[in-house]
Design an enzyme around this catalytic site. Structure first.
Site, PDB file in Angstrom:
ATOM      1  N   GLU A   6     -10.056  -4.149  -4.758  1.00  0.00           N
ATOM      2  CA  GLU A   6     -10.184  -3.422  -3.484  1.00  0.00           C
ATOM      3  C   GLU A   6     -11.035  -2.164  -3.592  1.00  0.00           C
ATOM      4  O   GLU A   6     -10.651  -1.105  -3.097  1.00  0.00           O
ATOM      5  CB  GLU A   6      -8.778  -3.067  -2.983  1.00  0.00           C
ATOM      6  CG  GLU A   6      -7.976  -2.072  -3.849  1.00  0.00           C
ATOM      7  CD  GLU A   6      -7.157  -2.713  -4.956  1.00  0.00           C
ATOM      8  OE1 GLU A   6      -7.521  -3.814  -5.422  1.00  0.00           O
ATOM      9  OE2 GLU A   6      -6.147  -2.107  -5.361  1.00  0.00           O
ATOM     10  N   HIS A  58      -6.134  -9.705   1.787  1.00  0.00           N
ATOM     11  CA  HIS A  58      -5.411  -8.914   0.782  1.00  0.00           C
ATOM     12  C   HIS A  58      -6.201  -7.663   0.386  1.00  0.00           C
ATOM     13  O   HIS A  58      -5.681  -6.543   0.459  1.00  0.00           O
ATOM     14  CB  HIS A  58      -5.117  -9.786  -0.448  1.00  0.00           C
ATOM     15  CG  HIS A  58      -4.404  -9.063  -1.543  1.00  0.00           C
ATOM     16  ND1 HIS A  58      -3.036  -9.142  -1.707  1.00  0.00           N
ATOM     17  CD2 HIS A  58      -4.848  -8.238  -2.505  1.00  0.00           C
ATOM     18  CE1 HIS A  58      -2.680  -8.397  -2.738  1.00  0.00           C
ATOM     19  NE2 HIS A  58      -3.769  -7.830  -3.250  1.00  0.00           N
ATOM     20  N   GLU A  59      -7.431  -7.862   0.003  1.00  0.00           N
ATOM     21  CA  GLU A  59      -8.213  -6.702  -0.460  1.00  0.00           C
ATOM     22  C   GLU A  59      -8.484  -5.728   0.694  1.00  0.00           C
ATOM     23  O   GLU A  59      -8.464  -4.522   0.504  1.00  0.00           O
ATOM     24  CB  GLU A  59      -9.523  -7.159  -1.116  1.00  0.00           C
ATOM     25  CG  GLU A  59      -9.370  -8.154  -2.273  1.00  0.00           C
ATOM     26  CD  GLU A  59      -8.340  -7.759  -3.317  1.00  0.00           C
ATOM     27  OE1 GLU A  59      -8.062  -6.560  -3.484  1.00  0.00           O
ATOM     28  OE2 GLU A  59      -7.791  -8.673  -3.964  1.00  0.00           O
ATOM     29  N   HIS A  83      -5.576  -3.473   1.259  1.00  0.00           N
ATOM     30  CA  HIS A  83      -5.500  -2.335   0.333  1.00  0.00           C
ATOM     31  C   HIS A  83      -6.182  -1.084   0.895  1.00  0.00           C
ATOM     32  O   HIS A  83      -5.942   0.021   0.397  1.00  0.00           O
ATOM     33  CB  HIS A  83      -6.165  -2.690  -1.005  1.00  0.00           C
ATOM     34  CG  HIS A  83      -5.268  -3.350  -2.004  1.00  0.00           C
ATOM     35  ND1 HIS A  83      -4.099  -2.761  -2.450  1.00  0.00           N
ATOM     36  CD2 HIS A  83      -5.384  -4.523  -2.676  1.00  0.00           C
ATOM     37  CE1 HIS A  83      -3.537  -3.565  -3.361  1.00  0.00           C
ATOM     38  NE2 HIS A  83      -4.293  -4.645  -3.510  1.00  0.00           N
ATOM     39  N   GLU A 101       0.908  -3.204  -4.418  1.00  0.00           N
ATOM     40  CA  GLU A 101       0.719  -4.659  -4.270  1.00  0.00           C
ATOM     41  C   GLU A 101       1.747  -5.322  -3.351  1.00  0.00           C
ATOM     42  O   GLU A 101       1.413  -6.252  -2.621  1.00  0.00           O
ATOM     43  CB  GLU A 101       0.708  -5.336  -5.647  1.00  0.00           C
ATOM     44  CG  GLU A 101      -0.466  -4.893  -6.527  1.00  0.00           C
ATOM     45  CD  GLU A 101      -1.855  -5.185  -5.942  1.00  0.00           C
ATOM     46  OE1 GLU A 101      -1.965  -5.986  -5.000  1.00  0.00           O
ATOM     47  OE2 GLU A 101      -2.832  -4.583  -6.446  1.00  0.00           O
ATOM     48  N   ASP A 116      -1.384  -2.786 -17.902  1.00  0.00           N
ATOM     49  CA  ASP A 116      -1.673  -4.191 -17.628  1.00  0.00           C
ATOM     50  C   ASP A 116      -0.422  -5.058 -17.800  1.00  0.00           C
ATOM     51  O   ASP A 116      -0.288  -6.098 -17.157  1.00  0.00           O
ATOM     52  CB  ASP A 116      -2.770  -4.653 -18.594  1.00  0.00           C
ATOM     53  CG  ASP A 116      -3.669  -5.692 -17.967  1.00  0.00           C
ATOM     54  OD1 ASP A 116      -4.001  -5.530 -16.777  1.00  0.00           O
ATOM     55  OD2 ASP A 116      -4.022  -6.664 -18.655  1.00  0.00           O
ATOM     56  N   TYR A 165       3.985  -8.034  -6.701  1.00  0.00           N
ATOM     57  CA  TYR A 165       3.408  -8.687  -5.525  1.00  0.00           C
ATOM     58  C   TYR A 165       4.484  -9.355  -4.666  1.00  0.00           C
ATOM     59  O   TYR A 165       4.626  -9.067  -3.490  1.00  0.00           O
ATOM     60  CB  TYR A 165       2.403  -9.764  -5.959  1.00  0.00           C
ATOM     61  CG  TYR A 165       1.127  -9.217  -6.545  1.00  0.00           C
ATOM     62  CD1 TYR A 165       1.069  -8.817  -7.873  1.00  0.00           C
ATOM     63  CD2 TYR A 165      -0.027  -9.105  -5.790  1.00  0.00           C
ATOM     64  CE1 TYR A 165      -0.105  -8.323  -8.423  1.00  0.00           C
ATOM     65  CE2 TYR A 165      -1.210  -8.611  -6.332  1.00  0.00           C
ATOM     66  CZ  TYR A 165      -1.243  -8.217  -7.643  1.00  0.00           C
ATOM     67  OH  TYR A 165      -2.398  -7.727  -8.180  1.00  0.00           O
TER      68      TYR A 165
HETATM   69  N1  BES Z   1      -5.891  -4.591  -7.326  1.00  0.00           N
HETATM   70  C1  BES Z   1      -5.649  -5.965  -7.602  1.00  0.00           C
HETATM   71  C2  BES Z   1      -6.250  -6.433  -8.895  1.00  0.00           C
HETATM   72  C3  BES Z   1      -5.747  -5.695 -10.121  1.00  0.00           C
HETATM   73  C4  BES Z   1      -4.401  -5.409 -10.276  1.00  0.00           C
HETATM   74  C5  BES Z   1      -6.626  -5.315 -11.110  1.00  0.00           C
HETATM   75  C6  BES Z   1      -3.968  -4.727 -11.413  1.00  0.00           C
HETATM   76  C7  BES Z   1      -6.191  -4.646 -12.236  1.00  0.00           C
HETATM   77  C8  BES Z   1      -4.857  -4.341 -12.381  1.00  0.00           C
HETATM   78  C9  BES Z   1      -6.138  -6.847  -6.464  1.00  0.00           C
HETATM   79  O1  BES Z   1      -5.928  -6.311  -5.200  1.00  0.00           O
HETATM   80  C10 BES Z   1      -5.324  -8.111  -6.478  1.00  0.00           C
HETATM   81  O2  BES Z   1      -4.154  -8.025  -6.287  1.00  0.00           O
HETATM   82  N2  BES Z   1      -5.959  -9.234  -6.718  1.00  0.00           N
HETATM   83  C11 BES Z   1      -5.327 -10.516  -6.689  1.00  0.00           C
HETATM   84  C12 BES Z   1      -5.545 -11.081  -5.323  1.00  0.00           C
HETATM   85  C13 BES Z   1      -4.490 -11.914  -4.759  1.00  0.00           C
HETATM   86  C14 BES Z   1      -3.092 -11.422  -4.914  1.00  0.00           C
HETATM   87  C15 BES Z   1      -4.803 -12.231  -3.313  1.00  0.00           C
HETATM   88  C16 BES Z   1      -5.984 -11.388  -7.735  1.00  0.00           C
HETATM   89  O3  BES Z   1      -6.940 -10.916  -8.362  1.00  0.00           O
HETATM   90  O4  BES Z   1      -5.560 -12.497  -7.943  1.00  0.00           O
HETATM   91 ZN    ZN Z   2      -3.858  -6.379  -4.663  1.00  0.00          ZN
END
Ligand code: BES
Ligand code: ZN
Length: 596
Positions: free
Chosen positions: A264, A288-289, A292, A311, A370, A378
């Site tokens: 995002e 989703h993005e 955010h 999330e 991480d 989520y």
């Molecule tokens: N911000 C996240 C990706 C992220 C989370 C990167 C934690 C690094 C550390 C992004 O918004 C996300 O949640 N992406 C998901 C999308 C999905 C839930 C629709 C993905 O990448 O799968």
């Molecule tokens: Zn996200």
């Protein structure tokens, strides 16, 4: 300055003493050496007696630091680096220092940066670069106070080879510049994890005054077709949660090595090309993005322990946006699939004896943030919000969420503040609703509360019946599957027994061509089943997929399943040896622990 001070276990910065407020960044992108080189100049806000300012750095080479207009080198030191956190960069201040300029270059293996040769791109003629800063990788390409509780505005000048375009999480160019120099401005204060840069042979397709998409020219036709509903999503989100506060909302379609589905980055969502399915079926990721822009980019988790605030809210908003556009039955399918992911995650955590991480409020002290990225934030987060919604009704819940964003915008929020806000604005602590929802139980205790209401989907009820029929060798009438979206197909595959006979696998594949599916969500579930059922006919496609796609959500479970099955362990190692060089560090650092 924010009133609330929480120590962030993942940053060395001491913001009460000296905190960054604005960044002027000047970087040259060197595709030959795979480095960024230039300076970061910060405008500080300091306590009256501040003697030093501390930044987070990891694998950066600092050549010189200056204070204000004085060009003589300032005194600085770098602490002992930690593998995950990097090191503290301490700069001595003079009385009244306002600006600190740090001259530096990145190392060629900076974890945030993915440098791609021309042959790894769709066009094959130009190199490509993108960053991924979340959670704490910004410090590998910019010296910064890398804590989500610290925000700053920025201006940037980025120099790339002539003919390439550079983009950032800011106001962006829509055309090539003649000299390869681009300037950017982000007027709203953002945390370091939202710093982003990409450079490559990029084209722009404008949908309207607010939205558009960037992609390699070779990908543009498919990309611009796929995301036409972006503006409608933005309108739906604004209707529910208040004005979109970031200027334009554009998408950048990255090469398939991008480790996430989407990221995002303000004004410019970074997205995997694996959501381009040709039928707009995977665009909930855009919702989703985009969501955010409120949950996360306006209201940010104060530390990574409160990640669910980013999330969980975002998944909730994502499904509300999808409901506005495509109806309740569509959003219900997404919720049921998410609940399936959550159940699987909880089962895995139980099996691994790792139930601590099934709490919404995490404890990531001395751990890589991480580690906190799981379906708990989520989907358990989503389910808590949905449970509250059910208890009070949308009439009350929608204004409550809108007020949360309005009141906490551009500030950090932690879980305790959420509870306080909930009790002050929706129902009192100890009230009937409180006893019904038990928010603290959700937040501080493991697993799910007993009696949790699982989402249901009418459309999926029928799919389940079809799957039962197919599992028994029966034939599903073609008119039933004709209107299925990829979500129904995913649910169909998930509803089959875990173990299937070779004959059934072959006959399903013959009928529905799963191995050839152009939908990556469907293909992924099918490839998982293939590995778990020794369906070797799909292995050439599996290898192709792993060599092409670096999205961690797909490749991690696939390698895990292959390593677990003795029949595919060797293949996993062989393919990984070939594929690893094309993956982003976020992905290979995860996979190194799995494929040994
Ligand atoms: N911000 C996240 C990706 C992220 C989370 C990167 C934690 C690094 C550390 C992004 O918004 C996300 O949640 N992406 C998901 C999308 C999905 C839930 C629709 C993905 O990448 O799968
Ligand atoms: Zn996200």
């Amino acid at each position: 300055m924010e009133t609330k001070v929480t120590r962030d276990p993942h940053s060395y910065a001491r913001p009460q003493e000296a905190v960054i407020r604005h960044l002027d960044l000047d970087l040259a992108v060197d595709f030959d050496k795979h480095i960024l080189k230039g300076y970061a100049e910060y405008t500080l806000q300091t306590a009256p007696d501040a003697k030093e300012v501390i930044f987070d750095v990891r694998d950066l080479v600092i050549s010189k630091i200056t204070l204000d207009e004085d060009t003589t080198p300032a005194v600085f030191s770098t602490g002992i680096p930690d593998d995950v956190l990097g090191a503290a960069l301490t700069v001595k201040l003079k009385p009244g220092t306002r600006k600190v300029r740090i001259y530096y270059e990145t190392s060629s293996d900076a974890a945030a940066l993915q440098w791609m040769d021309a042959k790894q791109t769709a066009g094959g003629k130009h190199p490509f670069l993108y960053t991924q800063s979340q959670a704490i990788l910004c410090r590998t390409w910019i010296p910064v106070q890398d804590s989500p509780g610290i925000r700053f505005t920025y201006n940037a000048t980025v120099r790339v080879p002539k003919g390439l375009m550079a983009l950032m999480s800011a106001s962006n160019p829509q055309q090539l510049s003649a000299d390869g120099v681009y300037t950017f401005e982000q007027k709203r204060p953002i945390p370091a994890y939202l710093m982003a840069l990409s450079a490559g042979n990029l084209a722009f397709h404008r949908y309207d005054d607010k939205t558009g998409v960037y992609a390699e020219p070779e990908t543009m036709k498919a990309a611009s077709y796929e995301f036409v509903d972006t503006y409608k999503m933005l309108v739906a989100a604004e209707k529910l949660y208040g004005p979109y506060d970031w200027g334009r909302y554009d998408l950048l379609v990255l090469p398939p090595s991008f480790p996430f589905g989407g990221m995002e980055n303000p004004c410019l969502t970074f997205a995997t090309p694996t959501i381009i399915a040709g039928d707009r079926s995977l665009t909930s990721l855009v919702a989703h993005e985009l969501a955010h822009s409120w949950s996360g980019n306006l209201v940010t988790n104060r530390t990574w322990n409160d990640f669910w605030l980013n999330e969980g809210f975002t998944v909730y908003l994502e499904r509300r946006i999808m409901e506005e556009l495509y109806g309740r039955s569509y959003a219900d399918m997404l919720a049921v699939l998410g609940y399936g992911d959550l159940s699987q995650t909880l089962a895995d955590m139980k099996a691994d004896g790792n139930m601590k991480d099934s709490r919404l409020k995490l404890d990531l002290e001395d751990r890589d943030p991480d580690d906190g990225v799981s379906d708990i934030a989520y989907e358990k987060g989503y389910l808590l919000l949905r449970t509250i919604e059910d208890a009070v009704g949308r009439d009350k819940f929608d204004p409550f969420v809108k007020k949360w964003f309005a009141e906490k915008a551009f500030k950090g929020a932690d879980t305790e503040e959420f509870l306080e806000f909930l009790y002050a604005n929706l129902f009192a602590e100890g009230s009937e609703e409180d006893k019904k929802v038990e928010p603290k139980r959700w937040i501080y205790e493991e697993d799910l509360p007993a009696g949790v209401k699982a989402p249901v989907s009418e459309r999926f009820e029928k799919v389940k019946q079809a799957a039962d029929l197919a599992a028994g060798g029966g034939k599903i009438p073609a008119e039933q599957t004709a209107a299925w979206t990829s979500h129904e197909w995913v649910y169909f595959l998930r509803s089959l027994p875990a173990k299937n006979s070779p004959a059934l696998m072959a006959s399903l594949d013959a009928q529905y061509k799963f191995t050839q599916s152009g939908n990556n969500e469907v293909l992924f579930v099918w490839l998982m089943m293939a590995v778990e059922n020794n369906y070797a006919d799909a292995y050439p496609e599996l290898e192709k997929f792993l060599l092409h796609v670096g999205r961690r959500k797909f490749v991690k479970p696939l390698y895990e399943a292959m390593m677990k099955n003795p029949a595919t362990t060797e293949m996993a190692k062989e393919v990984y040896a070939k594929a690893r060089g094309g993956y982003h560090a976020v992905t290979w650092q995860t996979l190194d622990k799995i494929v040994k």
